[in-house]
Design a protein around this motif. Sequence first.
Motif, PDB file in Angstrom:
ATOM      1  N   MET A   1       8.316   1.629   4.833  1.00 37.48           N
ATOM      2  CA  MET A   1       6.961   1.156   5.115  1.00 37.48           C
ATOM      3  C   MET A   1       6.154   2.231   5.845  1.00 37.48           C
ATOM      4  N   ASP A   2       6.782   2.886   6.823  1.00 35.04           N
ATOM      5  CA  ASP A   2       6.095   3.967   7.534  1.00 35.04           C
ATOM      6  C   ASP A   2       5.726   5.098   6.577  1.00 35.04           C
ATOM      7  N   LEU A   3       6.595   5.346   5.610  1.00 37.89           N
ATOM      8  CA  LEU A   3       6.331   6.404   4.642  1.00 37.89           C
ATOM      9  C   LEU A   3       5.140   6.059   3.745  1.00 37.89           C
ATOM     10  N   ILE A   4       5.178   4.907   3.108  1.00 35.93           N
ATOM     11  CA  ILE A   4       4.134   4.585   2.123  1.00 35.93           C
ATOM     12  C   ILE A   4       2.788   4.285   2.777  1.00 35.93           C
ATOM     13  N   MET A   5       2.795   3.935   4.071  1.00 31.37           N
ATOM     14  CA  MET A   5       1.543   3.659   4.764  1.00 31.37           C
ATOM     15  C   MET A   5       1.058   4.847   5.587  1.00 31.37           C
ATOM     16  N   ASP A   6       1.768   5.958   5.515  1.00 33.64           N
ATOM     17  CA  ASP A   6       1.311   7.179   6.181  1.00 33.64           C
ATOM     18  C   ASP A   6       0.032   7.664   5.489  1.00 33.64           C
ATOM     19  N   GLU A   7      -0.937   8.108   6.278  1.00 32.06           N
ATOM     20  CA  GLU A   7      -2.228   8.519   5.707  1.00 32.06           C
ATOM     21  C   GLU A   7      -2.060   9.589   4.635  1.00 32.06           C
ATOM     22  N   ARG A   8      -1.163  10.560   4.897  1.00 28.34           N
ATOM     23  CA  ARG A   8      -0.954  11.621   3.919  1.00 28.34           C
ATOM     24  C   ARG A   8      -0.360  11.074   2.635  1.00 28.34           C
ATOM     25  N   ALA A   9       0.601  10.148   2.775  1.00 31.33           N
ATOM     26  CA  ALA A   9       1.247   9.579   1.596  1.00 31.33           C
ATOM     27  C   ALA A   9       0.265   8.743   0.785  1.00 31.33           C
ATOM     28  N   VAL A  10      -0.592   7.986   1.459  1.00 30.30           N
ATOM     29  CA  VAL A  10      -1.595   7.178   0.753  1.00 30.30           C
ATOM     30  C   VAL A  10      -2.537   8.087  -0.030  1.00 30.30           C
ATOM     31  N   THR A  11      -2.995   9.164   0.614  1.00 32.20           N
ATOM     32  CA  THR A  11      -3.902  10.096  -0.062  1.00 32.20           C
ATOM     33  C   THR A  11      -3.205  10.790  -1.223  1.00 32.20           C
ATOM     34  N   LEU A  12      -1.949  11.176  -1.022  1.00 31.64           N
ATOM     35  CA  LEU A  12      -1.202  11.829  -2.091  1.00 31.64           C
ATOM     36  C   LEU A  12      -0.971  10.887  -3.266  1.00 31.64           C
ATOM     37  N   HIS A  13      -0.683   9.628  -2.945  1.00 31.24           N
ATOM     38  CA  HIS A  13      -0.477   8.626  -3.998  1.00 31.24           C
ATOM     39  C   HIS A  13      -1.753   8.465  -4.824  1.00 31.24           C
ATOM     40  N   ARG A  14      -2.884   8.422  -4.146  1.00 25.96           N
ATOM     41  CA  ARG A  14      -4.157   8.324  -4.862  1.00 25.96           C
ATOM     42  C   ARG A  14      -4.374   9.546  -5.749  1.00 25.96           C
ATOM     43  N   MET A  15      -3.985  10.712  -5.241  1.00 27.29           N
ATOM     44  CA  MET A  15      -4.128  11.937  -6.027  1.00 27.29           C
ATOM     45  C   MET A  15      -3.275  11.883  -7.280  1.00 27.29           C
ATOM     46  N   MET A  16      -2.038  11.381  -7.146  1.00 22.13           N
ATOM     47  CA  MET A  16      -1.157  11.317  -8.304  1.00 22.13           C
ATOM     48  C   MET A  16      -1.669  10.318  -9.334  1.00 22.13           C
ATOM     49  N   ILE A  17      -2.263   9.226  -8.871  1.00 23.20           N
ATOM     50  CA  ILE A  17      -2.846   8.264  -9.806  1.00 23.20           C
ATOM     51  C   ILE A  17      -3.994   8.919 -10.577  1.00 23.20           C
TER      52      ILE A  17
ATOM     53  N   LYS B   1       6.873  -2.965  -0.477  1.00 23.54           N
ATOM     54  CA  LYS B   1       5.495  -2.543  -0.748  1.00 23.54           C
ATOM     55  C   LYS B   1       4.559  -3.741  -0.822  1.00 23.54           C
ATOM     56  N   GLY B   2       5.008  -4.788  -1.520  1.00 26.26           N
ATOM     57  CA  GLY B   2       4.188  -5.970  -1.666  1.00 26.26           C
ATOM     58  C   GLY B   2       2.846  -5.660  -2.307  1.00 26.26           C
ATOM     59  N   ILE B   3       1.935  -6.610  -2.257  1.00 26.26           N
ATOM     60  CA  ILE B   3       0.591  -6.414  -2.809  1.00 26.26           C
ATOM     61  C   ILE B   3      -0.283  -5.648  -1.822  1.00 26.26           C
ATOM     62  N   ARG B   4       0.138  -5.625  -0.536  1.00 24.22           N
ATOM     63  CA  ARG B   4      -0.682  -4.951   0.486  1.00 24.22           C
ATOM     64  C   ARG B   4      -0.828  -3.466   0.187  1.00 24.22           C
ATOM     65  N   HIS B   5       0.222  -2.846  -0.327  1.00 25.79           N
ATOM     66  CA  HIS B   5       0.154  -1.410  -0.601  1.00 25.79           C
ATOM     67  C   HIS B   5      -0.918  -1.117  -1.648  1.00 25.79           C
ATOM     68  N   MET B   6      -0.982  -1.920  -2.695  1.00 27.74           N
ATOM     69  CA  MET B   6      -2.013  -1.717  -3.716  1.00 27.74           C
ATOM     70  C   MET B   6      -3.405  -1.918  -3.125  1.00 27.74           C
ATOM     71  N   ARG B   7      -3.536  -2.920  -2.270  1.00 32.22           N
ATOM     72  CA  ARG B   7      -4.831  -3.174  -1.642  1.00 32.22           C
ATOM     73  C   ARG B   7      -5.257  -1.997  -0.766  1.00 32.22           C
ATOM     74  N   VAL B   8      -4.291  -1.388  -0.087  1.00 30.18           N
ATOM     75  CA  VAL B   8      -4.593  -0.206   0.728  1.00 30.18           C
ATOM     76  C   VAL B   8      -5.010   0.954  -0.166  1.00 30.18           C
ATOM     77  N   LEU B   9      -4.283   1.160  -1.263  1.00 27.23           N
ATOM     78  CA  LEU B   9      -4.568   2.280  -2.164  1.00 27.23           C
ATOM     79  C   LEU B   9      -5.985   2.210  -2.729  1.00 27.23           C
ATOM     80  N   VAL B  10      -6.423   1.013  -3.075  1.00 29.62           N
ATOM     81  CA  VAL B  10      -7.748   0.889  -3.687  1.00 29.62           C
ATOM     82  C   VAL B  10      -8.841   0.623  -2.660  1.00 29.62           C
ATOM     83  N   GLY B  11      -8.473   0.654  -1.368  1.00 31.33           N
ATOM     84  CA  GLY B  11      -9.470   0.538  -0.311  1.00 31.33           C
ATOM     85  C   GLY B  11      -9.939  -0.859  -0.005  1.00 31.33           C
TER      86      GLY B  11
END
Length: 234
Positions: free
Chosen positions: A103-119, A174-184
């Motif tokens: 959870m700490d990994l996927i919600m890290d600001e850098r990881a969120v930004t990187l995930h968005r970049m990969m998408i 991850k749940g649905i919260r991770h997707m909600r974070v990714l899309v802002g």
Amino acid sequence: MNFLPPRPPAPGRPKDPEKRAAILEAAMALFPARGYDGVSMDAIAQQAGVSKLTVYSHFADKESLFSAAVTECCEQQLPHRVFEPAGELPVHEALIAIAQGFMDLIMDERAVTLHRMMIAQAGQNSRLTEIFFAAGPRRTLQDMETFLRQANADGSLRVPKPDHAAEHFFCLVKGIRHMRVLVGLCPIPDSEERKAHIDEVVELFVRAYRPSERQQVSSRAKPLMPARDRRLRP
């Protein structure tokens, strides 16, 4: 085509671990901020405070540096040792530790930004996405699968398909919260929210794979493994 890790560098002068760490920190900051194509080895060198020659002495090319940066980001938040709990740590507590790290990994600001970049890169650079998946998600899934196989071996859990269960576990975390974070749609959850979610997920997961009473009796009847091989207990 499967991603193949770069060949190790040829023997030469010993590498400076502090400079390597600085290069990786620079890469972890710049790749999410500027995107893969927007980062040059010159920019990495400048950010790390080293020469470009030094960067190339540690990493053969930008792809190998990107791969190492993804792996390092994962290792900082979810180190390999978390999947190898010491002593007689109960499996429930071991799963809590893994879930917290993930959870700490996927919600890290850098990881969120990187995930968005990969998408954003999806469908444009298949090699880059394969490098990313191999260095991050695949590594984590393999570690979790190994953990679950050990839990099977010592009778802590009964998991018929550890590879599938590893995927299920991380998807639950991850749940649905991770997707909600990714899309802002919502902010990154705070520590209390994370803890409540993790507790629910681990309870659900353990309930799904807890051995039956008959299986527990059968497991206790087996010869005990050497202490160094016993990782978990129910």
